[in-house]
Write a protein that holds these residues in place. Sequence first.
Motif, PDB file in Angstrom:
ATOM      1  N   VAL A 118      11.971   7.370  36.380  1.00  0.00           N
ATOM      2  CA  VAL A 118      11.665   6.636  35.152  1.00  0.00           C
ATOM      3  C   VAL A 118      10.183   6.860  34.868  1.00  0.00           C
ATOM      4  N   VAL A 119       9.915   7.554  33.769  1.00  0.00           N
ATOM      5  CA  VAL A 119       8.529   7.948  33.490  1.00  0.00           C
ATOM      6  C   VAL A 119       7.939   6.998  32.453  1.00  0.00           C
ATOM      7  N   ASN A 120       6.774   6.422  32.771  1.00  0.00           N
ATOM      8  CA  ASN A 120       6.098   5.620  31.736  1.00  0.00           C
ATOM      9  C   ASN A 120       4.627   5.980  31.630  1.00  0.00           C
ATOM     10  N   ASP A 121       4.116   5.750  30.406  1.00  0.00           N
ATOM     11  CA  ASP A 121       2.737   6.100  30.081  1.00  0.00           C
ATOM     12  C   ASP A 121       1.853   4.890  30.383  1.00  0.00           C
ATOM     13  N   VAL A 122       1.200   4.903  31.542  1.00  0.00           N
ATOM     14  CA  VAL A 122       0.384   3.731  31.890  1.00  0.00           C
ATOM     15  C   VAL A 122      -1.012   3.801  31.278  1.00  0.00           C
ATOM     16  N   GLY A 123      -1.249   4.866  30.509  1.00  0.00           N
ATOM     17  CA  GLY A 123      -2.508   4.947  29.766  1.00  0.00           C
ATOM     18  C   GLY A 123      -2.435   4.110  28.490  1.00  0.00           C
ATOM     19  N   ASN A 124      -1.208   3.823  28.042  1.00  0.00           N
ATOM     20  CA  ASN A 124      -1.011   3.016  26.841  1.00  0.00           C
ATOM     21  C   ASN A 124      -0.975   1.536  27.237  1.00  0.00           C
ATOM     22  N   ARG A 125      -1.993   0.796  26.816  1.00  0.00           N
ATOM     23  CA  ARG A 125      -2.153  -0.595  27.259  1.00  0.00           C
ATOM     24  C   ARG A 125      -1.064  -1.532  26.725  1.00  0.00           C
ATOM     25  N   THR A 126      -0.323  -1.085  25.675  1.00  0.00           N
ATOM     26  CA  THR A 126       0.660  -2.006  25.087  1.00  0.00           C
ATOM     27  C   THR A 126       2.034  -1.884  25.754  1.00  0.00           C
ATOM     28  N   ILE A 127       2.163  -0.940  26.662  1.00  0.00           N
ATOM     29  CA  ILE A 127       3.412  -0.817  27.435  1.00  0.00           C
ATOM     30  C   ILE A 127       3.017  -0.623  28.903  1.00  0.00           C
ATOM     31  N   GLY A 128       3.986  -0.502  29.788  1.00  0.00           N
ATOM     32  CA  GLY A 128       3.654  -0.244  31.194  1.00  0.00           C
ATOM     33  C   GLY A 128       3.059  -1.459  31.872  1.00  0.00           C
ATOM     34  N   PHE A 129       1.886  -1.307  32.447  1.00  0.00           N
ATOM     35  CA  PHE A 129       1.247  -2.374  33.216  1.00  0.00           C
ATOM     36  C   PHE A 129       1.105  -3.687  32.436  1.00  0.00           C
ATOM     37  N   ARG A 185      18.717  16.808  33.007  1.00  0.00           N
ATOM     38  CA  ARG A 185      18.755  16.137  31.706  1.00  0.00           C
ATOM     39  C   ARG A 185      17.560  15.205  31.607  1.00  0.00           C
ATOM     40  N   GLN A 186      17.096  14.960  30.402  1.00  0.00           N
ATOM     41  CA  GLN A 186      16.107  13.904  30.231  1.00  0.00           C
ATOM     42  C   GLN A 186      16.421  13.098  28.985  1.00  0.00           C
ATOM     43  N   GLU A 187      16.186  11.804  29.097  1.00  0.00           N
ATOM     44  CA  GLU A 187      16.596  10.895  28.026  1.00  0.00           C
ATOM     45  C   GLU A 187      15.404  10.043  27.625  1.00  0.00           C
ATOM     46  N   GLU A 188      15.153  10.000  26.327  1.00  0.00           N
ATOM     47  CA  GLU A 188      14.032   9.201  25.850  1.00  0.00           C
ATOM     48  C   GLU A 188      14.553   7.884  25.298  1.00  0.00           C
ATOM     49  N   LEU A 189      14.040   6.770  25.794  1.00  0.00           N
ATOM     50  CA  LEU A 189      14.475   5.470  25.298  1.00  0.00           C
ATOM     51  C   LEU A 189      13.393   4.899  24.374  1.00  0.00           C
ATOM     52  N   PRO A 190      13.815   4.072  23.407  1.00  0.00           N
ATOM     53  CA  PRO A 190      12.796   3.471  22.531  1.00  0.00           C
ATOM     54  C   PRO A 190      12.016   2.396  23.286  1.00  0.00           C
ATOM     55  N   ARG A 191      10.975   1.924  22.673  1.00  0.00           N
ATOM     56  CA  ARG A 191      10.206   0.814  23.229  1.00  0.00           C
ATOM     57  C   ARG A 191      11.095  -0.427  23.256  1.00  0.00           C
ATOM     58  N   LEU A 192      11.194  -1.062  24.419  1.00  0.00           N
ATOM     59  CA  LEU A 192      12.144  -2.167  24.579  1.00  0.00           C
ATOM     60  C   LEU A 192      11.553  -3.253  25.472  1.00  0.00           C
ATOM     61  N   PRO A 193      12.028  -4.511  25.353  1.00  0.00           N
ATOM     62  CA  PRO A 193      11.633  -5.514  26.333  1.00  0.00           C
ATOM     63  C   PRO A 193      12.060  -5.046  27.735  1.00  0.00           C
ATOM     64  N   LYS A 194      11.253  -5.377  28.742  1.00  0.00           N
ATOM     65  CA  LYS A 194      11.579  -4.901  30.092  1.00  0.00           C
ATOM     66  C   LYS A 194      12.957  -5.410  30.558  1.00  0.00           C
ATOM     67  N   SER A 195      13.358  -6.599  30.068  1.00  0.00           N
ATOM     68  CA  SER A 195      14.667  -7.134  30.470  1.00  0.00           C
ATOM     69  C   SER A 195      15.797  -6.235  29.942  1.00  0.00           C
ATOM     70  N   VAL A 196      15.635  -5.759  28.711  1.00  0.00           N
ATOM     71  CA  VAL A 196      16.671  -4.901  28.109  1.00  0.00           C
ATOM     72  C   VAL A 196      16.671  -3.538  28.820  1.00  0.00           C
ATOM     73  N   LEU A 197      15.467  -3.048  29.069  1.00  0.00           N
ATOM     74  CA  LEU A 197      15.322  -1.759  29.742  1.00  0.00           C
ATOM     75  C   LEU A 197      15.969  -1.803  31.137  1.00  0.00           C
ATOM     76  N   ALA A 198      15.808  -2.945  31.794  1.00  0.00           N
ATOM     77  CA  ALA A 198      16.363  -3.102  33.144  1.00  0.00           C
ATOM     78  C   ALA A 198      17.879  -2.894  33.107  1.00  0.00           C
ATOM     79  N   ASP A 199      18.534  -3.499  32.108  1.00  0.00           N
ATOM     80  CA  ASP A 199      19.987  -3.355  32.010  1.00  0.00           C
ATOM     81  C   ASP A 199      20.387  -1.923  31.687  1.00  0.00           C
ATOM     82  N   LEU A 200      19.611  -1.292  30.817  1.00  0.00           N
ATOM     83  CA  LEU A 200      19.923   0.106  30.468  1.00  0.00           C
ATOM     84  C   LEU A 200      19.801   1.007  31.688  1.00  0.00           C
ATOM     85  N   LEU A 201      18.803   0.725  32.487  1.00  0.00           N
ATOM     86  CA  LEU A 201      18.589   1.520  33.691  1.00  0.00           C
ATOM     87  C   LEU A 201      19.777   1.340  34.658  1.00  0.00           C
TER      88      LEU A 201
END
Length: 415
Positions: A352-363, A378-394
């Motif tokens: 799961v790759v995230n951009d921790v340089g972007n202060r509005t997501i990640g950390f 394969r690689q899949e790009e997901l939209p910006r989502l609440p971490k709770s929603v992302l958790a379920d998708l994962l």
Amino acid sequence: MLRSSPLKDRTIALGVTGGIACYKALELLRLLTAQGAQVHVLMTEHAQRFVTPLSFETLSYHPVLTDMFAPAAEKTMKHIWLAEQAEMLVVAPATANILGKFAHGIADDLLSTFFITTRAPVLVAPAMNPAMYQHPRVQENIAKLRQQGVEIIEPEYGRLAGPGEGEGKGRLAAPERILARIEDRFCPKDWQGITVLVTAGPTREALDAVRFLSNPSSGKMGYAIAQAAQRRGARVVLISGPTHLSPPPAVECIRVTTAREMYDAVMAHLAESDVVIKAAAVSDFRPQTTAPHKLKKEEMTPTLLLERNPDILAEVGQRKGNKILVGFAAETEAFMANAWKKMERKNLDLVVVNDVGNRTIGFGSDENQVQILYRDRRQEELPRLPKSVLADLLLDRILPLLSHPSREGACPQIS
Ligand code: PMT
């Protein structure tokens, strides 16, 4: 493919009884409708003295039921329709009076009659003065309701609304807590029989008694995964670095501070795990020495000598057998190239790759935006989502990778 909320289009009856906490029922209603639930409100006479039915009607988009003997035939029909159609009855706030009626089968108003009519599961959130809450009769009634299968969400401790009421246990549970319990009920239990080990939060590597090396991880991502997996029926072991978060209910939480402590805890629970998800931000290095006291300026040099911490994920990758191993990649540049390298080097099934340089997501944020890399390239790009929603998708993405026999026959509590 994004999943919708487990509450979408669910029919929920919300009973509101008379207490100052009635106003919080409006917030609960707002949260439920925001998840797509169809909420039908039943108010007792006393509740209507605190908040008007119009407020609930406006937020629920449905007429509020208040009177058993309403003249309009359609209203009478609505009671019956709702008793049959409701998939859950939630009573918040629940007074001592309604608890007593429910426990003893007294049906002398709309809500108490509804309680004995509906076959839907019932969740009750009491709220009252602490002395009333502690009263043996109230406690007996709560015990009786629990025996009958009614789920009780305990009130919270804190300052009470009335002047001079002071503090105590009696405040209505926070609407978010009540919402979480309702969601639990409707979640598919598709992770039943699976043990998941999740790591979350930062590690801290002490330089002296008060200083340490660390990073801004809040633990939100890992805790969201732990909570989602537990809700979906998994047994969850959460190994957490220092965070301000409370572990989700029914999750076994092991608190650690350093990378080496995290390593020990992960290795101790590895054998029993089917899936390992490493959302923690582990310090790769630690100071070569740690002073037991606070170092004075004169004792310090401008150069800090470091040594490597164990790479927990890489070690798990070596021993993984047929476990599913999910790593996170916190990147600020060359995202994909670095992440694919991590997959190979650490023998991962998913990255799961995230951009921790972007202060509005990640950390530290409540939202994240990730790409998921699969072993088959394969690689899949997901939209910006609440971490709770992302958790379920994962979890949705990981599930097909498992061929766990105990998944067969696992069925949702409420379909
Ligand atoms: O906690 P939040 O505030 O919600 O923020 C979430 C997050 C940004 C921390 C999370 O989404 C995230 O990216 N976690 C991984 C952070 C990280 O350490 O990434 P990395 O690329 O340095 O490490 C790769 C993987 O190896 C990670 O799964 C990490 O847990 C693991 N690792 C790293 C070093 C080490 N010594 N041992 C490890 O196991």
